[in-house]
Design an enzyme around this catalytic site. Structure first.
Site, PDB file in Angstrom:
ATOM      1  N   PHE A 114       0.875  -1.182   0.000  1.00 43.45           N
ATOM      2  CA  PHE A 114       0.000   0.000   0.000  1.00 43.45           C
ATOM      3  C   PHE A 114       0.904   1.221   0.000  1.00 43.45           C
ATOM      4  O   PHE A 114       1.571   1.515   1.000  1.00 43.45           O
ATOM      5  CB  PHE A 114      -0.861  -0.048   1.262  1.00 43.45           C
ATOM      6  CG  PHE A 114      -1.926   1.007   1.379  1.00 43.45           C
ATOM      7  CD1 PHE A 114      -3.125   0.874   0.714  1.00 43.45           C
ATOM      8  CD2 PHE A 114      -1.746   2.101   2.203  1.00 43.45           C
ATOM      9  CE1 PHE A 114      -4.140   1.823   0.859  1.00 43.45           C
ATOM     10  CE2 PHE A 114      -2.742   3.059   2.362  1.00 43.45           C
ATOM     11  CZ  PHE A 114      -3.939   2.918   1.681  1.00 43.45           C
ATOM     12  N   SER A 148       0.800  11.464   7.096  1.00 42.01           N
ATOM     13  CA  SER A 148      -0.592  11.353   7.530  1.00 42.01           C
ATOM     14  C   SER A 148      -1.521  12.274   6.737  1.00 42.01           C
ATOM     15  O   SER A 148      -2.724  12.038   6.683  1.00 42.01           O
ATOM     16  CB  SER A 148      -0.684  11.684   9.027  1.00 42.01           C
ATOM     17  OG  SER A 148       0.015  10.724   9.793  1.00 42.01           O
ATOM     18  N   TRP A 182       8.449   5.038   3.374  1.00 45.24           N
ATOM     19  CA  TRP A 182       7.869   4.314   4.507  1.00 45.24           C
ATOM     20  C   TRP A 182       6.817   3.305   4.020  1.00 45.24           C
ATOM     21  O   TRP A 182       5.789   3.115   4.664  1.00 45.24           O
ATOM     22  CB  TRP A 182       7.250   5.261   5.539  1.00 45.24           C
ATOM     23  CG  TRP A 182       8.011   6.527   5.783  1.00 45.24           C
ATOM     24  CD1 TRP A 182       7.562   7.807   5.595  1.00 45.24           C
ATOM     25  CD2 TRP A 182       9.362   6.657   6.239  1.00 45.24           C
ATOM     26  NE1 TRP A 182       8.526   8.706   5.900  1.00 45.24           N
ATOM     27  CE2 TRP A 182       9.659   8.033   6.308  1.00 45.24           C
ATOM     28  CE3 TRP A 182      10.351   5.740   6.591  1.00 45.24           C
ATOM     29  CZ2 TRP A 182      10.904   8.518   6.712  1.00 45.24           C
ATOM     30  CZ3 TRP A 182      11.596   6.215   6.991  1.00 45.24           C
ATOM     31  CH2 TRP A 182      11.849   7.586   7.047  1.00 45.24           C
ATOM     32  N   ILE A 183       7.101   2.659   2.901  1.00 49.96           N
ATOM     33  CA  ILE A 183       6.142   1.726   2.305  1.00 49.96           C
ATOM     34  C   ILE A 183       6.479   0.306   2.745  1.00 49.96           C
ATOM     35  O   ILE A 183       7.545  -0.222   2.411  1.00 49.96           O
ATOM     36  CB  ILE A 183       6.153   1.828   0.766  1.00 49.96           C
ATOM     37  CG1 ILE A 183       5.954   3.282   0.320  1.00 49.96           C
ATOM     38  CG2 ILE A 183       5.102   0.899   0.173  1.00 49.96           C
ATOM     39  CD1 ILE A 183       4.698   3.937   0.846  1.00 49.96           C
ATOM     40  N   ARG A 214      -7.627   0.457  10.503  1.00 48.10           N
ATOM     41  CA  ARG A 214      -7.250   1.156  11.735  1.00 48.10           C
ATOM     42  C   ARG A 214      -7.696   0.424  12.999  1.00 48.10           C
ATOM     43  O   ARG A 214      -6.903   0.289  13.941  1.00 48.10           O
ATOM     44  CB  ARG A 214      -7.771   2.587  11.705  1.00 48.10           C
ATOM     45  CG  ARG A 214      -6.845   3.522  10.949  1.00 48.10           C
ATOM     46  CD  ARG A 214      -7.405   4.910  10.771  1.00 48.10           C
ATOM     47  NE  ARG A 214      -6.416   5.775  10.125  1.00 48.10           N
ATOM     48  CZ  ARG A 214      -6.709   6.891   9.485  1.00 48.10           C
ATOM     49  NH1 ARG A 214      -7.972   7.289   9.397  1.00 48.10           N
ATOM     50  NH2 ARG A 214      -5.760   7.610   8.930  1.00 48.10           N
ATOM     51  N   GLU A 258      -0.316   4.473   9.550  1.00 48.98           N
ATOM     52  CA  GLU A 258      -1.760   4.514   9.251  1.00 48.98           C
ATOM     53  C   GLU A 258      -2.466   5.644  10.008  1.00 48.98           C
ATOM     54  O   GLU A 258      -3.598   5.517  10.452  1.00 48.98           O
ATOM     55  CB  GLU A 258      -2.420   3.159   9.517  1.00 48.98           C
ATOM     56  CG  GLU A 258      -1.925   2.067   8.586  1.00 48.98           C
ATOM     57  CD  GLU A 258      -2.653   0.754   8.745  1.00 48.98           C
ATOM     58  OE1 GLU A 258      -3.875   0.769   8.957  1.00 48.98           O
ATOM     59  OE2 GLU A 258      -1.994  -0.289   8.660  1.00 48.98           O
ATOM     60  N   SER A 305      -0.968   9.218  16.188  1.00 52.69           N
ATOM     61  CA  SER A 305      -1.923   9.466  17.278  1.00 52.69           C
ATOM     62  C   SER A 305      -2.506  10.872  17.200  1.00 52.69           C
ATOM     63  O   SER A 305      -3.706  11.077  17.467  1.00 52.69           O
ATOM     64  CB  SER A 305      -1.231   9.257  18.625  1.00 52.69           C
ATOM     65  OG  SER A 305      -0.905   7.889  18.811  1.00 52.69           O
TER      66      SER A 305
END
Length: 376
Positions: A115, A124, A149-150, A233, A354, A357
């Site tokens: 993804f 984000s 960051w995949i 999530r 994903e 926070s």
């Protein structure tokens, strides 16, 4: 408000999954090369029928799988989750031809999915994507830019790539493309991370794509991304709960047998109260995770808020529980190879990926104010 409780068959299945993870998956995980896709592990997940369940069951089953696997083998849990994350857009938004080409391999473990959403300047903030899909004739584009960051990059067999087809349109100008790894102009590099998962960056230099590669509709890729993340999530929260439970159980065993000050560690009120707090937070996080998963399966209107709450609470809780477990174990927990040393490295990333926070808090607040305004 959705309610949740496990029925006896689900409880038995979770116990079976923990056993399979310990006996069949962990040995394969231990043979894997850090930082690289463990293909024998992925194939075993397929042979056990777990990859197929990613596409034939709902969010609750996904959470049950992720929590149970995480308890006994975090590497197996991660391999399962990454297959689902990378291939869910194909399952949910792909054409029959796309699904027929790729999903059988994902299900049997012979094809590894990824993804590809994050970029150097757009983590984000998915609406800020800059990777360009430049027109190259009717229903044709060239993808140029960088992803980073995949997970599973650069070793995946295909990527769900999100690119900007309409400049300046924010979230409305993003399209999702299914890009096989052998497309000309697509290269990648592995990244050395705190927890040695297969993670890398992708460079796209005029990579050709056509309308046959579009997932969903042109300029509607943000819907594909958010639809996928709303499912996954809560299950990130389940992964976190599995790690928290493993740390809690290790702490219960350690404090019950460790001699200290003329008794056992468990006899010290300060220790007992910390263990009680760890258990309290773990159970609260678990309930929120499965309430969010149930809401997703029931197509409740408040899924984005519940998914954000579940991921936020569970990942922050797991960080707390693992840290407390390390403290109560002392120096032995910091030794390379100890369960808690492993969990201490594993538990940090879920608070970032994903949607960090801080992003989850923003989603929660946005949804709350939207509900308030809708009711006025």
């Amino acid at each position: 408000m959705p309610a949740f409780s496990l029925d006896p068959p689900q409880t038995a299945w979770c116990a079976e999954l923990r056993t399979l993870a310990a006996e069949r998956l962990r040995p394969l995980a231990e043979k894997g090369e850090p930082g690289h896709v463990n293909r024998p592990l992925v194939v075993e997940l397929g042979q056990l029928g777990l990859l197929k369940r990613l596409f034939t069951s709902g969010a609750v089953d996904l959470c049950l799988m992720r929590e149970s696997l995480a308890y006994a083998c975090t590497e197996a849990e991660t391999a399962l989750a990454l297959q689902g994350l990378g291939a869910h857009p194909v399952h949910a938004y792909g054409t029959p031809a796309q699904r027929d080409r790729w999903l059988p391999g994902v299900i049997d473990g012979s094809a590894v999915a990824a993804f590809a959403l994050s970029e150097p300047g757009a983590g984000s903030d998915a609406a800020a994507l800059e990777l360009a899909a430049e027109p190259d004739g009717p229903a044709r584009w060239r993808l140029t830019g960088e992803k980073c960051w995949i997970s599973n990059a650069p070793e995946a067999d295909f990527y769900t790539v999100f690119a900007r087809t309409t400049p300046g349109a924010g979230a409305r100008g993003v399209t999702a493309f299914l890009v096989p790894a052998d497309r000309p102009g697509l290269t990648g590099t592995g990244l050395d991370m705190l927890s040695p998962h297969p993670i890398g960056s992708l460079d796209l230099d005029a990579v050709p794509v056509t309308a046959d590669d579009v997932l969903g509709e042109p300029d509607r890729g943000f819907r594909v991304a958010m639809g996928t993340l709303n499912l996954f999530r809560p299950s990130v929260g389940a992964f976190a709960v599995g790690m928290a439970q493993a740390a809690l159980d290790a702490t219960l065993a350690h404090t019950a047998r460790r001699d200290a000050f003329g008794g056992k560690l468990r006899d010290l009120q300060t220790v007992a109260h910390q263990v009680a707090e760890m258990a309290l937070r773990t159970e609260a996080a678990r309930l929120m995770v499965y309430a969010a998963a149930t809401a997703y399966d029931e197509q409740a209107p408040d899924v984005p808020r519940r998914a954000a709450m579940a991921k936020l609470l569970a990942t922050e809780t797991a960080q707390y529980v693992v840290d407390r477990a390390v403290q109560l174990h002392g120096a032995r927990a910091l030794r390379r190879g100890h369960l808690l040393e492993h969990l201490y490295r594993e538990v940090r990333a879920p608070r970032v990926y994903e949607g960090a926070s801080e992003v989850q808090r923003g989603i929660i607040a946005k949804e709350l104010y939207a509900d308030m305004e809708a009711g006025q």
